[in-house]
Design an enzyme around this catalytic site. Sequence first.
Site, PDB file in Angstrom:
ATOM      1  N   ALA A 116      -4.142   7.165  -5.085  1.00 37.67           N
ATOM      2  CA  ALA A 116      -2.745   6.782  -5.314  1.00 37.67           C
ATOM      3  C   ALA A 116      -2.769   5.297  -5.680  1.00 37.67           C
ATOM      4  CB  ALA A 116      -1.926   7.028  -4.062  1.00 37.67           C
ATOM      5  N   GLY A 149       0.833  -1.216   0.000  1.00 44.44           N
ATOM      6  CA  GLY A 149       0.000   0.000   0.000  1.00 44.44           C
ATOM      7  C   GLY A 149       0.853   1.245   0.000  1.00 44.44           C
ATOM      8  N   ASN A 150       0.238   2.372   0.309  1.00 42.64           N
ATOM      9  CA  ASN A 150       0.979   3.638   0.375  1.00 42.64           C
ATOM     10  C   ASN A 150       0.308   4.566   1.390  1.00 42.64           C
ATOM     11  OD1 ASN A 150      -1.054   5.367  -1.079  1.00 42.64           O
ATOM     12  ND2 ASN A 150      -0.657   3.844  -2.661  1.00 42.64           N
ATOM     13  N   HIS A 151       0.893   5.756   1.551  1.00 43.90           N
ATOM     14  CA  HIS A 151       0.453   6.640   2.636  1.00 43.90           C
ATOM     15  C   HIS A 151      -0.753   7.513   2.302  1.00 43.90           C
ATOM     16  CE1 HIS A 151       3.637   5.671   5.353  1.00 43.90           C
ATOM     17  NE2 HIS A 151       4.568   5.929   4.445  1.00 43.90           N
ATOM     18  N   SER A 152      -1.385   7.309   1.159  1.00 43.26           N
ATOM     19  CA  SER A 152      -2.501   8.197   0.800  1.00 43.26           C
ATOM     20  C   SER A 152      -3.626   8.100   1.842  1.00 43.26           C
ATOM     21  CB  SER A 152      -3.052   7.811  -0.575  1.00 43.26           C
ATOM     22  OG  SER A 152      -4.248   8.510  -0.803  1.00 43.26           O
TER      23      SER A 152
END
Length: 415
Positions: free
Chosen positions: A286, A219-222
Amino acid sequence: MSAADAVPAPMPLRGRRVTLGVTGSVSAYKSVEAARRLEDAGALVDVALTPSAARFIPPLTFRSLVQGEVAADLWDPSAPAEQHVAMGRRADTMLVAPASATTIAKLAQGLGDNPVTLTALATSAPLVVAPAMDSVMYAQPGVQANLELLKARGVFIAGPAIGRLASGGSGLGRLIEPVELAAAVRSAIGRTVGDLRGRHIIVTAGGTREPIDPVRFVGNHSSGKMGVAVAEAARDQGAAVTLVTTQSPPAGSYGIVVRRVDTALEMQETIRKAARGADALVMAAAVADYRPAEAAESKLKKQDAEEPGMVLELVENPDVIASIDAPHLLKVGFAAETDDLIANARAKIEKKGLAFIAANDVTESDAGFQAETNRVVLLDASGEAERLPLLHKYDVGVRILERLKSHPRWPARQR
Ligand code: CTP
C-alpha cells in the site's frame, strides 16, 4: 464462528512426503516442532534418528506426533525390513535437522551406519542439511570443506544462525528455527520440481512510511500479509523471490531475499535495481500517494507551531508500479477499494500498464488489510473478471501465480 474461520488452512506441502533425519544435538527439540509444522503444511513425515539423537529425544515422541514411520534402530526386529530404503525412496525431500558435524562428515563421504545416514544414501530426493554445533566446531576447515562438498553436489544447506549456543556464549552454529526449517523444505521442493524454477518474481508488501520527522511518519493500516503470502507461494514453486517490504523479515521467509524499505521512493529504487531480468512484479504494497514535502531533521516540538494546530504540506509520490518498465516484466497490481470496486480497479489496469489486477473491498472484515483471508476479483485488460471465493491469503497468492503462468505474455520457456 466467522466465515474466515471456515476457510481451509493453506497446505503448501499437500501430497508431499518428507523424511526428517535427526542427529545428536541438544537442538533436536526443534526438530519435534519442525515435524509438526511440516505435517500442518500437509506433508506426511517419516523420521529417522541416529542413536545419539534418540538419547536427546525418545523415538516415542515422534511416534506420537507424526503420521509416518519412525526408524531409530537398525536392528529392531519389529521394524519393516529395509526400512531406510523404503523411507529414502518415497521421500520428496529429506531434511537433516539438526545435522551434527559427524553426520555432515558422513554425508560428505557417503557413509551409512545409522538410520539417518543410510536413508540419506537411499534417496535421490533433494537433501536439506541444517547444521547445528558450537561456533568453533562450525568454523573448522574440515566441517566447512564437508559443507562445501555437499553444496557442490546440490545439497541445500539451511543455516546455521547466529545466537545463543548450548556450549555457552553466542555465535554462528545455532540450528535455524522450526518455522525456517519447514520453509527450507518448501523452498527445496520448489527449486527441484516447482513450476516457477528459473523465474524471478518481485513482490512488494506493507504500507510505506513517509517521514514527518525522525520519529513520526504518514502511514496506513497495511499489515504486509498479502505480499508475504504471494512471496511464499512463489518461493514454494521454485521462483527466485525478492520481497520488498516495509516490515521486518517475516518468519518463515527462508529462501526469499528480503529488502527492507520505508518510503515509496526507496521502494521504487529497490524495485528498479531488482527488475532487470525479473519476470513479474506483484505490487501488494500500500504505497502512500503523498509524502510530507519535507522531513524535519529533528523531532518537531509542539511549541514550534506559532498557531495552535499544524498544517502538513504533502507532495505527490510517483506511481511506483506504473514507473517500472523492464523487458519481460509482467506487472500485477492490487486495488484496495471502498466503493465501485470493479470500475475503479479496471481503470487502474490501463493507467498503470498492468497484466491484471487483484481488486478487494477493504471494508469487509474477513478481507483486506489485517485479515488472514482475502476475497479478491482478478481482472485483466480484456475486462474478464474472475471472482475468487474467500481464501487464505496464501491461496490467493497461488491463484495469482496461476493467472500469471497462463498469461499470454508469460514466456513459455525458461530464459
Ligand atoms: N501503487 C503504486 N504507487 C503508488 C500508488 C499505488 O505502485 N503511488 C500501486 C499499488 O501498490 C497497487 C496499485 O498501484 O498495486 C493500486 O493501488 P491503489 O492504492 O488502489 O491505487 P492508486 O493509484 O493509489 O489510486 P487511488 O488511491 O486513487 O484509488
